[in-house]
Design an enzyme around this catalytic site. Structure first.
Site, mmCIF file in Angstrom:
data_model
loop_
_atom_site.group_PDB
_atom_site.id
_atom_site.type_symbol
_atom_site.label_atom_id
_atom_site.label_comp_id
_atom_site.label_asym_id
_atom_site.label_seq_id
_atom_site.Cartn_x
_atom_site.Cartn_y
_atom_site.Cartn_z
ATOM 1 C CB CYS A 48 -0.887 0.029 1.243
ATOM 2 S SG CYS A 48 -2.033 -1.359 1.342
ATOM 3 C CB ALA A 49 0.773 4.372 -1.939
#
Length: 137
Positions: free
Chosen positions: A51-52
């Site tokens: 996930c960013a």
């Protein structure tokens, strides 16, 4: 495909909202309404890779019923966690793997309106939830 009443309620609201901007605002509201995860639980063991944003998911499984707690440092991602919580929480652990999350989320139009980076993060969260259920089963 098993779904929960909580998810059906979200899907119904999304159908009622006219445009994506309204849906986006509703997603943010869902995230803001979700209880915060205690910082003590936001540790590497609960962090979701891929996930960013910073995302944490921790199982809360009692008996045969699946539940989890989640949080993120990004408000839109908190909204996505709230949608996933509605989709999975309350199901029997044995049914979590049967949920077609992509199809369910497509009902909300999320597949068309999330950036590639957010879509990858969403897939990572779904994979983590499925793995937690598989480990518990």
């Amino acid at each position: 495909m098993p779904t929960t009443q909580a998810f059906e309620d979200i899907a119904e609201t999304f159908e009622f909202l006219d445009d994506w901007e309204e849906r986006y605002r509703h997603l943010i509201e869902l995230g803001r309404a979700m209880p915060a995860m205690e910082p003590a639980l936001q540790v590497p063991a609960t962090k979701v890779d891929g996930c960013a944003s910073q995302v944490w998911i921790m199982p809360r499984i009692e008996g045969p019923t699946f539940d989890f707690q989640g949080d993120s440092d990004a408000v839109i991602v908190r909204g996505l966690i709230a949608v996933l919580h509605a989709l999975y929480s309350g199901l029997p652990v044995s049914q979590v793997g049967d949920v077609d999350a992509q199809a369910a989320l497509a009902r909300l139009g999320l597949d068309e309106h999330l950036s590639a980076q957010r879509s990858n993060g969403l897939r990572a969260m779904i994979a983590r939830i499925r793995q937690l259920a598989a480990d518990a089963g």
